[in-house]
Design a protein around this motif. Structure first.
Motif, PDB file in Angstrom:
ATOM      1  N   PRO A   1       0.800  -1.316  -0.066  1.00 58.93           N
ATOM      2  CA  PRO A   1       0.019  -0.072  -0.052  1.00 58.93           C
ATOM      3  C   PRO A   1       0.820   1.206   0.060  1.00 58.93           C
ATOM      4  CG  PRO A   1      -0.011  -1.011   2.240  1.00 58.93           C
ATOM      5  CD  PRO A   1       0.483  -2.045   1.317  1.00 58.93           C
ATOM      6  N   ARG A   2       0.211   2.254  -0.605  1.00 59.24           N
ATOM      7  CA  ARG A   2       0.982   3.566  -0.845  1.00 59.24           C
ATOM      8  C   ARG A   2       1.152   4.153   0.908  1.00 59.24           C
ATOM      9  NH1 ARG A   2      -1.529   5.396  -4.605  1.00 59.24           N
ATOM     10  NH2 ARG A   2      -0.121   5.053  -6.136  1.00 59.24           N
ATOM     11  N   PRO A   3       2.219   4.705   0.983  1.00 58.21           N
ATOM     12  CA  PRO A   3       2.305   5.451   2.384  1.00 58.21           C
ATOM     13  C   PRO A   3       1.434   6.639   2.357  1.00 58.21           C
ATOM     14  CG  PRO A   3       4.447   5.038   1.614  1.00 58.21           C
ATOM     15  CD  PRO A   3       3.564   4.498   0.648  1.00 58.21           C
ATOM     16  N   ALA A   4       0.719   6.885   3.476  1.00 64.29           N
ATOM     17  CA  ALA A   4      -0.220   8.070   3.701  1.00 64.29           C
ATOM     18  C   ALA A   4       0.365   9.157   3.460  1.00 64.29           C
ATOM     19  CB  ALA A   4      -0.904   7.783   5.147  1.00 64.29           C
ATOM     20  N   GLN A   5       1.491   9.291   3.584  1.00 71.16           N
ATOM     21  CA  GLN A   5       2.032  10.825   3.278  1.00 71.16           C
ATOM     22  C   GLN A   5       2.244  11.043   1.757  1.00 71.16           C
ATOM     23  OE1 GLN A   5       3.704   8.392   4.774  1.00 71.16           O
ATOM     24  NE2 GLN A   5       5.932   8.645   4.483  1.00 71.16           N
ATOM     25  N   HIS A   6       2.189   9.985   0.875  1.00 74.74           N
ATOM     26  CA  HIS A   6       2.563  10.306  -0.539  1.00 74.74           C
ATOM     27  C   HIS A   6       1.425  10.337  -1.289  1.00 74.74           C
ATOM     28  CE1 HIS A   6       7.150   8.571   0.023  1.00 74.74           C
ATOM     29  NE2 HIS A   6       6.922   9.953   0.624  1.00 74.74           N
ATOM     30  N   ALA A   7       0.986  11.343  -1.963  1.00 70.12           N
ATOM     31  CA  ALA A   7      -0.213  11.307  -2.821  1.00 70.12           C
ATOM     32  C   ALA A   7       0.261  10.755  -4.402  1.00 70.12           C
ATOM     33  CB  ALA A   7      -0.474  12.752  -3.364  1.00 70.12           C
ATOM     34  N   PRO A   8      -0.786  10.250  -4.780  1.00 69.07           N
ATOM     35  CA  PRO A   8      -0.704   9.594  -6.229  1.00 69.07           C
ATOM     36  C   PRO A   8      -0.036  10.645  -7.212  1.00 69.07           C
ATOM     37  CG  PRO A   8      -2.903   9.661  -5.734  1.00 69.07           C
ATOM     38  CD  PRO A   8      -2.267   9.860  -4.539  1.00 69.07           C
ATOM     39  N   ALA A   9       0.773  10.364  -8.083  1.00 67.01           N
ATOM     40  CA  ALA A   9       1.267  11.313  -9.078  1.00 67.01           C
ATOM     41  C   ALA A   9       1.482  10.767 -10.525  1.00 67.01           C
ATOM     42  CB  ALA A   9       2.757  11.815  -8.624  1.00 67.01           C
ATOM     43  N   ILE A  10       1.328  11.418 -11.676  1.00 64.27           N
ATOM     44  CA  ILE A  10       1.404  10.888 -12.922  1.00 64.27           C
ATOM     45  C   ILE A  10       2.449  11.753 -13.674  1.00 64.27           C
ATOM     46  CG2 ILE A  10      -0.897   9.845 -13.130  1.00 64.27           C
ATOM     47  CD1 ILE A  10      -1.826  12.436 -14.649  1.00 64.27           C
TER      48      ILE A  10
ATOM     49  N   THR B   1      -3.602  15.941 -10.048  1.00 62.03           N
ATOM     50  CA  THR B   1      -4.789  15.199 -10.862  1.00 62.03           C
ATOM     51  C   THR B   1      -4.252  13.979 -11.298  1.00 62.03           C
ATOM     52  OG1 THR B   1      -6.043  15.539 -12.866  1.00 62.03           O
ATOM     53  CG2 THR B   1      -3.660  16.304 -12.945  1.00 62.03           C
ATOM     54  N   THR B   2      -5.267  13.124 -11.590  1.00 65.36           N
ATOM     55  CA  THR B   2      -4.848  11.546 -12.127  1.00 65.36           C
ATOM     56  C   THR B   2      -5.372  11.584 -13.525  1.00 65.36           C
ATOM     57  OG1 THR B   2      -6.510  10.822 -11.220  1.00 65.36           O
ATOM     58  CG2 THR B   2      -4.928  10.459  -9.833  1.00 65.36           C
ATOM     59  N   ASP B   3      -5.816  12.769 -14.237  1.00 66.50           N
ATOM     60  CA  ASP B   3      -6.441  12.719 -15.683  1.00 66.50           C
ATOM     61  C   ASP B   3      -5.369  13.052 -16.533  1.00 66.50           C
ATOM     62  OD1 ASP B   3      -7.610  13.130 -17.827  1.00 66.50           O
ATOM     63  OD2 ASP B   3      -9.219  14.321 -17.081  1.00 66.50           O
ATOM     64  N   ALA B   4      -4.752  11.762 -17.134  1.00 63.41           N
ATOM     65  CA  ALA B   4      -3.648  11.851 -17.930  1.00 63.41           C
ATOM     66  C   ALA B   4      -3.727  12.451 -19.400  1.00 63.41           C
ATOM     67  CB  ALA B   4      -3.150  10.444 -18.372  1.00 63.41           C
ATOM     68  N   GLU B   5      -5.058  12.536 -19.758  1.00 62.01           N
ATOM     69  CA  GLU B   5      -5.563  13.106 -20.924  1.00 62.01           C
ATOM     70  C   GLU B   5      -5.521  14.626 -20.992  1.00 62.01           C
ATOM     71  OE1 GLU B   5      -5.936  12.339 -24.142  1.00 62.01           O
ATOM     72  OE2 GLU B   5      -5.225  10.187 -23.332  1.00 62.01           O
ATOM     73  N   ALA B   6      -6.030  15.163 -19.722  1.00 62.78           N
ATOM     74  CA  ALA B   6      -6.013  16.411 -19.326  1.00 62.78           C
ATOM     75  C   ALA B   6      -4.575  16.948 -19.158  1.00 62.78           C
ATOM     76  CB  ALA B   6      -6.561  16.903 -18.208  1.00 62.78           C
ATOM     77  N   LEU B   7      -3.837  16.326 -18.614  1.00 62.55           N
ATOM     78  CA  LEU B   7      -2.367  16.712 -18.313  1.00 62.55           C
ATOM     79  C   LEU B   7      -1.631  16.749 -19.791  1.00 62.55           C
ATOM     80  CD1 LEU B   7      -0.187  17.542 -16.203  1.00 62.55           C
ATOM     81  CD2 LEU B   7       0.455  15.206 -15.921  1.00 62.55           C
ATOM     82  N   LEU B   8      -1.880  15.630 -20.591  1.00 61.95           N
ATOM     83  CA  LEU B   8      -1.339  15.653 -21.768  1.00 61.95           C
ATOM     84  C   LEU B   8      -1.501  16.897 -22.750  1.00 61.95           C
ATOM     85  CD1 LEU B   8       0.485  14.383 -24.116  1.00 61.95           C
ATOM     86  CD2 LEU B   8      -1.820  13.162 -24.921  1.00 61.95           C
ATOM     87  N   GLU B   9      -2.977  17.502 -22.690  1.00 60.22           N
ATOM     88  CA  GLU B   9      -3.025  18.747 -23.296  1.00 60.22           C
ATOM     89  C   GLU B   9      -2.221  19.906 -22.827  1.00 60.22           C
ATOM     90  OE1 GLU B   9      -7.071  21.301 -24.145  1.00 60.22           O
ATOM     91  OE2 GLU B   9      -7.512  19.377 -23.480  1.00 60.22           O
TER      92      GLU B   9
END
Length: 384
Positions: free
Chosen positions: A2-11, A141-149
């Motif tokens: 499991p991901r440590p609580a202090q680390h947010a997901p990133a892309i 954000t975890t929205d890859a398409e929005a970040l790609l734009e």
């Protein structure tokens, strides 16, 4: 796991759509830049604080980063300059007697957005095959398409003039260590602190000038030599410093340039420059010094190179120019020399970093070569 609580997901999203998902490292936020990779196994603090990485997202190929923490002595400039930082396995706890804080804390304190826990080997192979390209990292954000734009609408490195954004705002002097033998005017295009220190060790008083310095500003120092530093950006977009250098060459001032200073020297001599597919960034690049026949292991950080003929001299308004150093991996021009009609050295440059921060010390002799050049010119003026 499991991901440590202090680390947010990133892309991480490259401009061609390749996406990697991991954990936030450093500051939480969003950043954009040119994705490049560094093959150094050590020296991450010097890499982060190298102004040549301005607007670049650096991918570390070494799997473990942050092991020795961060100290207050090894920074090469006043701040971290990378636009983003990518690592595979960050150190959980730094361990070194010089460590003052963790790398994660330092990145967070300076607002540098990064990502960890991704396959940096796969990312590096992708950049080698496709070339350096724009990239975005987001832990908001975890929205890859929005970040790609947003990545595709961000600025490109080609055509960017960046030296003025990293240069000092005011001139300052690094005094000679011991007896002062020479005075050098050093144009700060993104200078690393170890560079004037290496000159000071050789009895050189270094007057560090802003990137906007004019030829009159340089002459006011009364220099025995002129030095152009490393720095970020596209050399083809840098015009003013090239004209200043041409004026110095016309006056016969001894010149030494490194990295960006090599590219601008090339342009001052009439050569073109071009963007490399993925550049040279690391501390293990083999370079042949054609003037001695010796091979050096050298530290590099450049994405552009000089387009000069490898095996033929070139006549210029200032003398005869030749390629003095070449990379043994890909034949990229790694150094230039300018000589007078009688073969006397007038000016020279290299594409790599002889100050070795971090890196091998094979190329330290270049600072001695600069001192010898200034000494010889001083003797010629006395006998003239």
């Amino acid at each position: 796991m499991p991901r440590p609580a202090q680390h947010a997901p990133a892309i991480l999203v490259l401009e061609d759509g390749r996406t990697f998902r991991g954990d936030a490292y450093g500051a939480v936020g969003e950043t954009f830049g040119e994705a490049v990779f560094n093959t150094g196994m050590t020296g991450y603090q010097e890499t982060l604080t190298d102004p040549s990485y301005h607007r670049q997202v650096v991918v570390m190929t070494a799997p473990h980063v942050g092991n020795t923490g961060v100290n207050d002595e090894d920074a090469e400039s006043r701040r971290i300059w990378v636009a983003g930082y990518v690592v595979r396995d960050p150190a959980r706890v730094p361990s070194n007697w010089r460590s003052a804080r963790s790398l994660d804390d330092e990145l967070r304190e300076q607002g540098v957005v990064g990502i960890s826990g991704i396959d940096t080997r796969a990312l590096t192979r992708h950049l080698r095959e496709r070339g350096a390209m724009r990239v975005g990292i987001s832990s908001t954000t975890t929205d890859a398409e929005a970040l790609l734009e947003r990545v595709r609408s961000s600025g490109e490195m080609a055509g960017s003039e960046l030296a003025g954004e990293v240069s000092t705002g005011e001139s300052y002097v690094v005094p000679a260590i011991g007896e002062r033998r020479f005075t050098v005017a050093a144009l700060d295009l993104g200078i690393k602190s170890m560079t004037p220190h290496r000159m000071a060790e050789r009895g050189i008083e270094v007057h560090v000038l802003p990137a906007t310095a004019t030829l009159d500003d340089i002459l006011a120092v009364g220099p025995d030599g002129l030095f152009y530093s490393n720095g970020p950006g596209d050399p083809a977009a840098t015009v003013g410093q090239v004209e200043v250098l041409r004026g110095a060459l016309e006056r016969g001032i001894a010149y030494f340039g490194i990295c960006f200073g090599n590219q601008l020297f090339g342009r001052a001599l009439g050569f073109g420059t071009y963007k490399l597919k993925y550049g040279h960034r690391g501390i293990n690049q083999p370079v042949l010094d054609r003037t001695t026949g010796k091979v050096e292991v050298t530290a590099h950080n450049h994405g552009f190179a000089v387009d000069a003929p490898l095996d033929a001299p070139t006549a210029t308004p200032y003398g005869t120019a030749t390629v003095s150093h070449v990379c043994l991996n890909d034949d990229v021009v790694e150094g230039l020399e300018l000589r007078s009609e009688d073969g006397t050295l007038k000016a020279f440059s290299v594409q790599y970093h002889p100050e070795a921060a971090a890196g091998p010390h094979d190329a330290g002799y270049l600072f001695d070569r600069f001192a010898e050049l200034m000494s010889r010119q001083a003797q010629q003026k006395v006998t003239a």
